[in-house]
Design a protein around this motif. Sequence first.
Motif, mmCIF file in Angstrom:
data_model
loop_
_atom_site.group_PDB
_atom_site.id
_atom_site.type_symbol
_atom_site.label_atom_id
_atom_site.label_comp_id
_atom_site.label_asym_id
_atom_site.label_seq_id
_atom_site.Cartn_x
_atom_site.Cartn_y
_atom_site.Cartn_z
ATOM 1 N N VAL A 196 0.839 -1.202 0.000
ATOM 2 C CA VAL A 196 0.000 0.000 0.000
ATOM 3 C C VAL A 196 0.873 1.251 0.000
ATOM 4 N N GLU A 197 1.932 1.258 0.815
ATOM 5 C CA GLU A 197 2.864 2.389 0.808
ATOM 6 C C GLU A 197 3.444 2.585 -0.586
ATOM 7 N N ALA A 198 3.842 1.493 -1.206
ATOM 8 C CA ALA A 198 4.461 1.573 -2.529
ATOM 9 C C ALA A 198 3.501 2.144 -3.567
ATOM 10 N N MET A 199 2.256 1.674 -3.565
ATOM 11 C CA MET A 199 1.305 2.082 -4.585
ATOM 12 C C MET A 199 0.843 3.517 -4.402
ATOM 13 N N THR A 200 0.781 4.000 -3.161
ATOM 14 C CA THR A 200 0.165 5.301 -2.912
ATOM 15 C C THR A 200 1.155 6.441 -2.766
ATOM 16 N N MET A 201 2.452 6.143 -2.552
ATOM 17 C CA MET A 201 3.390 7.215 -2.232
ATOM 18 C C MET A 201 4.387 7.534 -3.336
ATOM 19 N N GLY A 202 4.867 6.541 -4.045
ATOM 20 C CA GLY A 202 6.014 6.730 -4.911
ATOM 21 C C GLY A 202 5.694 7.207 -6.314
ATOM 22 N N ASP A 203 6.647 7.971 -6.902
ATOM 23 C CA ASP A 203 6.593 8.266 -8.334
ATOM 24 C C ASP A 203 6.938 7.007 -9.131
ATOM 25 N N ARG A 204 7.906 6.230 -8.582
ATOM 26 C CA ARG A 204 8.276 4.951 -9.191
ATOM 27 C C ARG A 204 8.488 3.913 -8.097
ATOM 28 N N ILE A 205 8.250 2.658 -8.466
ATOM 29 C CA ILE A 205 8.518 1.521 -7.586
ATOM 30 C C ILE A 205 9.679 0.737 -8.177
ATOM 31 N N VAL A 214 13.992 -6.402 -10.074
ATOM 32 C CA VAL A 214 13.331 -7.192 -11.108
ATOM 33 C C VAL A 214 12.390 -6.363 -11.974
ATOM 34 N N GLN A 215 11.929 -5.208 -11.450
ATOM 35 C CA GLN A 215 11.090 -4.335 -12.266
ATOM 36 C C GLN A 215 11.066 -2.944 -11.653
ATOM 37 N N VAL A 216 11.129 -1.940 -12.511
ATOM 38 C CA VAL A 216 11.097 -0.541 -12.087
ATOM 39 C C VAL A 216 10.079 0.184 -12.953
ATOM 40 N N GLY A 217 9.211 0.976 -12.328
ATOM 41 C CA GLY A 217 8.255 1.726 -13.125
ATOM 42 C C GLY A 217 7.235 2.457 -12.281
ATOM 43 N N ASN A 218 6.379 3.213 -12.955
ATOM 44 C CA ASN A 218 5.240 3.864 -12.319
ATOM 45 C C ASN A 218 4.389 2.811 -11.614
ATOM 46 N N PRO A 219 3.885 3.090 -10.394
ATOM 47 C CA PRO A 219 3.142 2.064 -9.642
ATOM 48 C C PRO A 219 2.021 1.398 -10.429
ATOM 49 N N LEU A 220 1.203 2.186 -11.107
ATOM 50 C CA LEU A 220 0.071 1.591 -11.823
ATOM 51 C C LEU A 220 0.530 0.798 -13.044
ATOM 52 N N GLU A 364 8.732 -18.367 -15.573
ATOM 53 C CA GLU A 364 7.838 -17.497 -14.812
ATOM 54 C C GLU A 364 7.854 -16.057 -15.312
ATOM 55 N N ARG A 365 8.462 -15.811 -16.479
ATOM 56 C CA ARG A 365 8.422 -14.489 -17.090
ATOM 57 C C ARG A 365 7.113 -14.308 -17.846
ATOM 58 N N VAL A 366 6.645 -13.066 -17.915
ATOM 59 C CA VAL A 366 5.400 -12.791 -18.602
ATOM 60 C C VAL A 366 5.572 -12.996 -20.100
ATOM 61 N N VAL A 367 4.527 -13.473 -20.766
ATOM 62 C CA VAL A 367 4.486 -13.513 -22.227
ATOM 63 C C VAL A 367 4.086 -12.107 -22.669
ATOM 64 N N PRO A 368 4.977 -11.371 -23.345
ATOM 65 C CA PRO A 368 4.689 -9.961 -23.647
ATOM 66 C C PRO A 368 3.434 -9.801 -24.490
ATOM 67 N N ARG A 369 2.686 -8.789 -24.161
ATOM 68 C CA ARG A 369 1.522 -8.394 -24.944
ATOM 69 C C ARG A 369 1.432 -6.880 -24.908
ATOM 70 N N LEU A 370 0.507 -6.303 -25.684
ATOM 71 C CA LEU A 370 0.318 -4.854 -25.632
ATOM 72 C C LEU A 370 -0.112 -4.462 -24.228
ATOM 73 N N PRO A 371 0.586 -3.496 -23.614
ATOM 74 C CA PRO A 371 0.183 -3.086 -22.263
ATOM 75 C C PRO A 371 -1.159 -2.378 -22.287
ATOM 76 N N LEU A 372 -1.920 -2.571 -21.218
ATOM 77 C CA LEU A 372 -3.173 -1.851 -21.093
ATOM 78 C C LEU A 372 -2.877 -0.441 -20.627
ATOM 79 N N GLU A 373 -3.716 0.496 -21.029
ATOM 80 C CA GLU A 373 -3.523 1.879 -20.613
ATOM 81 C C GLU A 373 -3.799 1.986 -19.127
ATOM 82 N N THR A 374 -2.958 2.775 -18.452
ATOM 83 C CA THR A 374 -3.177 3.031 -17.024
ATOM 84 C C THR A 374 -3.348 4.526 -16.836
#
Length: 382
Positions: A196-205, A214-220, A364-374
């Motif tokens: 919850v802290e990660a999703m609500t506070m940061g510009d990036r996680i 393993v992954q860096v980006g905007n929370p949503l 266990e890696r994701v099969v890439p697809r078009l990202p959904l808009e956030t």
Amino acid sequence: MASIELEHVSKLYANGAYGVRDVDLKIEDGEFVIFLGPSGCGKSTTLRMVAGLEGITSGDIRIDGRSVASLPPRDRNVAVVFQSYALYPHMTVRQNMGFGLKMRGMSTAAIAPKVRDAAQMLGLANYLDRKPAALSGGQRQRVALGRAIVREPNAFLLDEPLSNLDAQLRAEMRLELVKLHRRLGKTIIHVTHDQVEAMTMGDRICIMREGKMVQVGNPLEVYANPADTFVAKFLATPPMNLIPARLVAGRAGVPEVVGEGIRLSVPQRHVPAYADASGRPLLLGIRPEDIYETEAGPDRQPVDVTVVAVEKLGVETVIVGQIGREKPLELSARVSRHFDAEVGQTVRLYIDAMPMHLFDAQSERVVPRLPLETTTPAPAAA
């Protein structure tokens, strides 16, 4: 203010184990960045290396473009706030907040306005003559923040500062930290294991696992498009449902994902991306909040669930159920608070297939697809 760069930074211990391995990250000036991960993943070690409290084995750390890897902590002009408040019990709030400046040789007359301004900013103006024992946990954490603020550092490094607070105080302090960041405009690195802290506070996680990012980006964006099953499961509660599945040819040439007790037609948007995924073991990823009690919606498809547990949370209801007969699997769904079901009852729910993910079962890696808009919610008023 300061940008912070970690260039292929690693920490190797004497026993041959890596605490941090090849972390490569640039944090922009004024950015609020979250290091998120389970205990022992290396997030606090990474923060301590930025602060100079831990040495690095290889790589480089730059603050405002200057290498600081060989500099002691006091020469990096960053302030660290730890999980423990580390206040002097025999000193007042005023004395605790100004102690660091006093040790640097600053006069009492110069310290006083800095302490007063920080106390006003943090809502501590009426508590300056109290000692820590007379303060609540949230007030003590504010004093620890105030002690950092008066130093006027280029960046703040926060190591799980809210972990010792109860749920209500944590929620209040989350908002206070976001407001503080907006007022000061300083670079902040915040270490936490709380999603919850990660999703609500940061510009990036920055999500860490076993010493690696393993992954860096905007929370949503990270939430909507996880890189692997670890991120998919870790970033929400209840975690994403992961169901062993395979891709088969369906009716009218539309591919279908088939697993124990579940069969979903692949939305047309995802068909080109998943064309090469047939014939190998997969994991179907469905978030609990993408399962509904009604059929409304073009991509909602039915699944029958035998209820195992019902958690009524007021704002919503979490259903935990079983799907399939030969090898039953658990499926979690976050549905309306008005939804009523009894343990043992079989109910029909509807999965929105559009946000689904497929993961390679072996890597266990994701099969890439078009990202959904956030969409990023508008910022709350400071």
